[in-house]
Write a protein that holds these residues in place. Structure first.
Motif, short mmCIF file in Angstrom:
data_model
loop_
_atom_site.label_atom_id
_atom_site.label_comp_id
_atom_site.label_asym_id
_atom_site.label_seq_id
_atom_site.Cartn_x
_atom_site.Cartn_y
_atom_site.Cartn_z
N PRO A 313 -8.85 -54.68 64.86
CA PRO A 313 -8.85 -53.90 66.11
C PRO A 313 -8.11 -52.56 65.98
N LYS A 314 -7.06 -52.56 65.12
CA LYS A 314 -6.27 -51.34 64.94
C LYS A 314 -7.15 -50.22 64.37
N VAL A 315 -7.93 -50.55 63.32
CA VAL A 315 -8.78 -49.54 62.67
C VAL A 315 -9.90 -49.11 63.63
N GLN A 316 -10.47 -50.07 64.34
CA GLN A 316 -11.55 -49.72 65.27
C GLN A 316 -11.06 -48.79 66.38
N LEU A 388 -14.07 -53.40 55.42
CA LEU A 388 -14.26 -52.42 54.34
C LEU A 388 -14.97 -51.17 54.87
N LEU A 389 -16.02 -51.39 55.67
CA LEU A 389 -16.77 -50.28 56.27
C LEU A 389 -15.87 -49.40 57.12
N ASP A 390 -15.11 -50.06 58.02
CA ASP A 390 -14.25 -49.32 58.95
C ASP A 390 -13.16 -48.57 58.19
N THR A 391 -12.57 -49.26 57.18
CA THR A 391 -11.49 -48.63 56.40
C THR A 391 -12.03 -47.41 55.66
N ALA A 392 -13.23 -47.57 55.05
CA ALA A 392 -13.81 -46.44 54.31
C ALA A 392 -14.07 -45.26 55.25
N GLN A 393 -14.58 -45.58 56.44
CA GLN A 393 -14.88 -44.53 57.42
C GLN A 393 -13.58 -43.84 57.88
N PHE A 394 -12.55 -44.65 58.16
CA PHE A 394 -11.25 -44.14 58.60
C PHE A 394 -10.63 -43.25 57.52
N ARG A 557 -22.23 -44.50 53.97
CA ARG A 557 -21.99 -43.30 53.15
C ARG A 557 -20.53 -43.21 52.74
N ALA A 558 -19.62 -43.48 53.72
CA ALA A 558 -18.19 -43.42 53.43
C ALA A 558 -17.80 -44.49 52.39
N THR A 559 -18.43 -45.68 52.49
CA THR A 559 -18.14 -46.75 51.51
C THR A 559 -18.58 -46.34 50.11
N PHE A 560 -19.78 -45.73 50.02
CA PHE A 560 -20.27 -45.30 48.71
C PHE A 560 -19.34 -44.22 48.13
#
Length: 1133
Positions: A313-316, A388-394, A557-560
């Motif tokens: 929730p923190k990252v979101q 992983l997705l959210d962290t990469a985006q953040f 894209r951010a994950t890649f």
């Protein structure tokens, strides 16, 4: 002291070059491991039977004489050995050089250590180098990379395969691990024990990369030292004694590096489970047992489960639109970095410790540990992937914003300084009492004070950030105090000015704190190189997410990009050394990553094609076409709203998918630029190729026992399938903005040409490998299917089925009707409609490919024929005597043979045994030439219909070129295409494609002079004449169905054979036929036999057809047979 990595420091440069080369060697080994020729694995039964005798492992050295004798005893084995070498030498040379470079690497490292010991580098010894920070890192890396090379070779290229390739000792193990593995393997080349113990000592005690500063929390220490831990794991194999017996050292290693983890990533995602790897080593196993205790495993798993729950929730929240603003980032840098750190540490631990590849399913203990981790961490792959997705985006958003702020740092700082200074000057003027409307009494002290403050703000220096920061704090304090002590609160304007200035000064402090160190920390913390391989286990989740929500691509894209950070590890040293390997290594890893991106995003074209199939089904079967004129009351029947709504819905879904991929901006992945439009087009091409290739493979399988043949029904069915693909492509092109027809033609031609190449490989000595083929592609691969019979591909099956049903032994070809009839039932078997059907199914490329394959088959047949002639016929003394006698009897050829019937019949009867095989070869060649003529006719016909201007232009260009070449040979001063001019070569492929060629004029093989060649062919022809008879309606037909012989293939076969030799042979052959006609006619006249003998009719028909097929003037035949005989023979018939 000179910097260790400075260009003029020879000692530092030498070891840097070694380490740089080590990284490049590993990349080459990983690249080559994907190109191991499958034949070296000998898994296929056919390969075992064919190559088993010539591919040896190291058992060869036990008895080389036995293997050599086996080879020498069989010429065909020698030939196969030679062919095999020619086909594989190029790729084997690459493997050999890679293996050799590993050996050279360790020899160079040993030489460098010797040079250090002998004092070659002034003032440098092993001890001084290892005390230097860069030197320490490079020496540790040098040993570590050598260990990684050995591990990569063993994991990726099996031991037996290496043996077969080199004729390296087998070290690879299958299910069971051999004793003393891998330490005995690591000790093949001795390395200085002092060096090894110094490296291990440093890795045990120091933080050689200063990573701990990026991870301040003690529970994150093992993550901070993860790379160093992997290096230590590999280097310990060079000193196995520590692993076996030195309990204290191993306890220290485990306590420092592995107190909370047991699955590690060594290099570019190669994972190792220490529980399995250290099983044979007593000290290591004992030390690790504390980590693997059930309570500890539970504690760690629960800790990371809680982390997941709290971090999600923190990252979101941080990712909500508009939340991450500049001022929030500046105020909360430490908090944001902590959040990023916690996310990455949790993702790392969970990804590694739940990876399928890290646990051997056959090992009970490992299975139990994995189950405990999965249960206690409440592991759900989807949740981890989402984090992983959210962290990469953040991470990506934070990095981009921070980079932006860093680039604007000085400009903003200067603007705040200017604003603050100006505000103070304005206040000074306010207290001068000169400014009207301010209602502020004159106060010279305050005026002077504010002027001084303005000057102080103006004097702040950006480059001296520490002093400027301290001074700014003091200035803020002074402004607070002046407001309190001088009772300035009563004037709102003055208060506002003071508040604004304090705000600007605060902003200056914030701005000066924007430091590059934050970006470096983010780079260190965000490392994802450990997931280089295990990320693949999340592919299905990624694809499912995209299928449900195509806009997910932007998050991916951010994950890649996060995964692309893994490239820093192997490229850092190569870059520092200015090595020329930089480009090839970065291209390899970038290419691997781009291939993975393509693999994930391939779900979009797949989903599109699934929807397309439904659309086509609806359009063909459900929606009836609206006629041009329609009664009003029938309008409702034709509207079919339900079906049309379904089509619209599916089309909308396709355009949404397209939109999803196009939302991903052009991205630089490593050094490769990924354009989403190109990615979409390549994906569509790949899916089209996969589906079309599979349909052709499955649709063109024939049962040779089927009566009647399945050929025409299967071709019709295949044509409908191909038409479905074509129409769907035509329908969709505007919705996804692609050139449908262009893609269709390019890809279908590529599939067919590739399959033709693969089919023709069976006729070639030097095969065209996949990586050499101009039609095969890594991004849009053409799938390869296992062969079902003697044919390798569908084009071979099609060709052999056509040859089977038009076999001259069971059919009779009628030239006037272009039709084949069954010899027994006289029913039509097939006709030229067959080639129109192939044109509809496979297009021009299919017909051209079939034509090319027939060429190869004709070449093979002619080569076999010549072998038969030279090895059997021309070595038979009795037969040679007949030819010799015959040559004497017919000389001079212009004359007439006395007692002709007897001379000819005797020669034919004495050579009867050789004509069976001879006839088979001639008939096969003739049959294939008829097929080639039919293909050329169909190609030319369709070319004139579909592109008449091209057909006309080609015809005229061809005629004018031939005229120019003829003119050049008559007068050499006239121009002629030079050798480097590719005009003739280029136009040939166009002419072949347009059917503007005559297969009968083609030279298929190069030949030498052969004795008695015209005589042999002449005797062969007259030996066949008794089997034939003339029929007014059908021309020459076979006399008895039990002894089948078809006339057109016979004539065309002989004609093709003669065409391969010097024209002198053809002249002599025709002269012998002419002499035969004259001699028999002379004998008939003298014996007063009124009717023309059947053999003479046959010979005259042969001459007439020969002239017709070769398009020669009739004078050629009349030079050997008087014209009145030709005229009379026609009237008699």
């Amino acid at each position: 002291m000179v910097d260790f990595l400075a260009e003029n420091n020879l000692c530092g440069q030498a070891v840097l070059r070694i380490v740089s080369r080590g990284n490049a060697i590993i990349a080459e080994l990983l690249r080559l491991s994907e190109f191991i020729p499958p034949v070296f694995r000998l898994r296929d039964k056919n390969d075992q039977q064919k190559y088993g005798d010539i591919i040896c492992d190291f058992s060869y050295f036990k008895g080389p004489e036995y293997y050599e004798a086996k080879l020498e005893a069989k010429p065909e084995l020698q030939d196969l050995d030679e062919e095999f070498r020619e086909n594989n030498i190029e790729i084997l040379s690459r493997f050999y050089l890679a293996f050799e470079s590993v050996h050279k690497y360790i020899m160079d490292l040993n030489r460098y250590l010797d040079d250090l010991h002998e004092g070659v580098y002034i003032q440098q010894t092993l001890e001084t180098v290892i005390l230097n920070e860069d030197g320490k890192q490079l020496l540790c890396e040098a040993l570590f990379l050598y260990g990684v090379m050995l591990i990569v070779i063993d994991q990726k290229i099996e031991g037996e395969v290496r043996e077969r390739m080199l004729l390296l000792r087998s070290t690879g193990y299958g299910a069971k691990r051999p004793a003393n593995y891998p330490e005995s393997y690591f000790q093949r080349v001795p390395i200085s024990q002092t060096f090894i113990s110094m490296v291990i000592g440093r890795l045990r005690s120091d933080d050689i990369y200063n990573q701990v500063s990026a991870y301040p929390l003690p529970e994150q220490r093992s993550t901070a030292l993860a790379h160093q831990a992997a290096m230590l794991y590999v280097c310990l194999y060079f000193s196995p004694l520590i692993l076996h017996t030195q309990q204290a050292k191993m306890r220290e290693v485990v306590d420092k590096y592995f107190p909370d983890n047991w699955v590690i990533s060594i290099y570019m995602g190669i994972t190792v489970n220490l529980a399995e790897a250290w099983e044979p080593y007593r000290a290591a196993k004992t030390a690790l047992n504390y980590t693997l205790e059930s309570a500890n495993v539970k504690e760690q798993a629960c800790r990371y489960a809680d982390c997941m729950e709290s971090l999600k929730p923190k990252v979101q929240q941080l990712l909500k639109e508009g939340f991450l603003r500049e001022e929030i980032i500046l105020d909360n840098i430490p908090k944001l970095l902590n959040c990023l750190r916690d996310c990455n540490v949790a993702i790392r631990w969970l990804m590694l410790h739940t990876a399928e590849s890290a646990y051997d399913v056959n090992n009970k203990r490992l299975r139990q540990i994995k189950e405990q981790v999965m249960t206690d961490s409440k592991f759900r792959a989807k949740m981890l992937f989402q984090l992983l997705l959210d962290t990469a985006q953040f991470e990506f958003t934070l990095k981009e914003m921070f980079k932006q702020m860093l680039s604007e740092k000085q400009i903003k700082w200067e603007s705040y300084k200017k604003e603050g200074s100006e505000r103070m000057m304005e206040l000074a003027e306010v207290f001068s009492g000169v400014k009207p409307l301010t209602r502020v009494e004159k106060n010279e002290n305050l005026q002077a004070w504010f002027r001084e403050i303005s000057k102080q703000i103006g004097s702040l220096n950006y480059n001296d950030s520490t002093a400027a920061g301290r001074k700014t704090v003091q200035l803020i304090q002074a402004l607070v105090e002046v407001q309190e002590f001088h009772q300035l609160d009563s004037n709102l304007q003055v208060c506002q000015f003071l508040a604004d200035t304090r705000k600007f000064l605060h902003q200056m402090i914030r701005t000066i704190n924007i430091k590059e160190e934050v970006l470096i920390t983010m780079q260190i913390v965000g490392d994802l190189s450990y997931a280089w391989q295990i990320i693949d286990s999340f592919t299905t989740i990624m694809q499912e997410s995209i299928r449900v929500n195509p806009s997910m691509v932007t998050k991916l894209r951010a994950t890649f990009l996060k995964l692309a950070s893994a490239l820093d590890l192997p490229l850092l040293r190569i870059n520092q050394a200015n090595s020329p390997d930089l480009l090839s290594v970065s291209q390899f890893y970038s290419g691997e990553l781009v291939a993975y991106v393509r693999k994930v995003l391939q779900i979009i074209p797949e989903s599109m094609f699934t929807s397309l199939a439904k659309i086509i089904k609806l359009q063909i079967h459900d929606i009836t076409e609206v006629p041009t004129r329609l009664d009003k009351d029938k309008l409702k029947d034709y509207s079919q709203l339900g079906a049309r709504y379904e089509v619209a819905k599916l089309t909308h879904a396709i355009s949404i998918f397209t939109e999803g991929i196009l939302m991903m901006k052009t991205t630089l992945v490593g050094i490769i630029k990924v354009d989403p439009k190109q990615l979409l087009e390549d994906g569509i091409r790949k899916e089209l190729v996969r589906r079309v290739a599979y349909s052709l493979h499955k649709g063109l399988i024939f049962n040779p026992k089927a009566k009647p043949s399945e050929l025409m029904p299967k071709l019709k069915e295949m044509a409908a399938t191909m038409d479905g693909f074509y129409r769907s492509f035509e329908y969709i092109q505007d919705y996804v903005s692609i050139y449908g027809l262009k893609i269709w033609q390019e890809e279908v031609s590529r599939i067919i040409n590739y399959n033709v190449d693969q089919e023709c490989n069976s006729f070639l000595r030097t095969k065209i490998q996949d990586w050499q083929s101009v039609y095969q592609s890594t991004h849009i691969p053409i799938p390869k299917f296992p062969s079902l019979d003697q044919s390798a591909t569908f084009i071979g099956r099609l060709c052999r089925e056509i040859l089977r049903i038009t076999d001259p032994k069971v059919t009779c070809y009628m030239d006037q009707m272009n039709t084949w009839y069954d010899l027994k039932s006289h029913q039509e078997v097939t006709s030229n409609r067959l080639f129109s059907e192939i044109q509809d199914t496979l297009g021009t490329f299919g017909l051209s490919g079939l034509d090319r394959l027939l060429c190869f088959m004709i070449v093979k047949e002619l080569q076999n024929f010549l072998t038969l002639l030279q090895r059997n016929i021309l070595r038979d003394k009795a037969v040679l005597e007949v030819f010799k006698g015959m040559l004497t009897a017919v000389s001079p050829v212009q004359g007439i043979v006395a007692n002709a019937s007897k001379v000819y019949s005797t020669a034919v009867s004495k050579t009867q045994k050789i004509w069976g095989a001879y006839l088979d070869a001639i008939m096969k060649v003739g049959q294939m030439q008829i097929l080639r003529q039919q293909i050329a006719h169909e190609l030319n016909h369709s070319c004139k219909f579909d592109s008449k201007h091209l057909a006309a232009a080609l015809e005229n260009l061809n005629k004018s070129l031939l005229a120019d070449i003829e003119a050049h040979y008559q007068d050499p001063s006239l121009p002629y295409p030079r050798e480097e001019n590719t005009l003739l070569y280029d136009i040939t492929s166009y002419l072949d494609g347009a059917g503007l060629h005559n297969p009968l004029n083609k030279i298929y093989i190069t030949t030498k002079r052969l004795p008695y060649f015209p005589i042999i062919n002449f005797l062969f022809v007259i030996a066949q004449l008794p089997k034939l008879q003339y029929s007014k309606n059908q021309g020459m037909t076979c006399r008895r169905a039990t002894d089948p012989l078809d006339w057109p293939p016979l004539v065309l076969g002989v004609l093709t054979l003669l065409k391969q030799f010097h024209s002198r042979y053809t002249q002599q052959f025709l002269a012998l036929i002419g002499q035969f006609v004259r001699s028999i006619m002379e004998q008939c006249t003298s014996q007063k036999i009124p009717d023309m003998p059947a053999d003479v009719v046959g010979a005259l028909m042969f001459l007439e057809d020969y002239v017709k097929y070769t398009k020669l003037p009739r004078k050629v035949a009349e030079a050997h047979v008087p014209s009145f005989i030709f005229d009379e023979f026609r009237t008699v018939l």
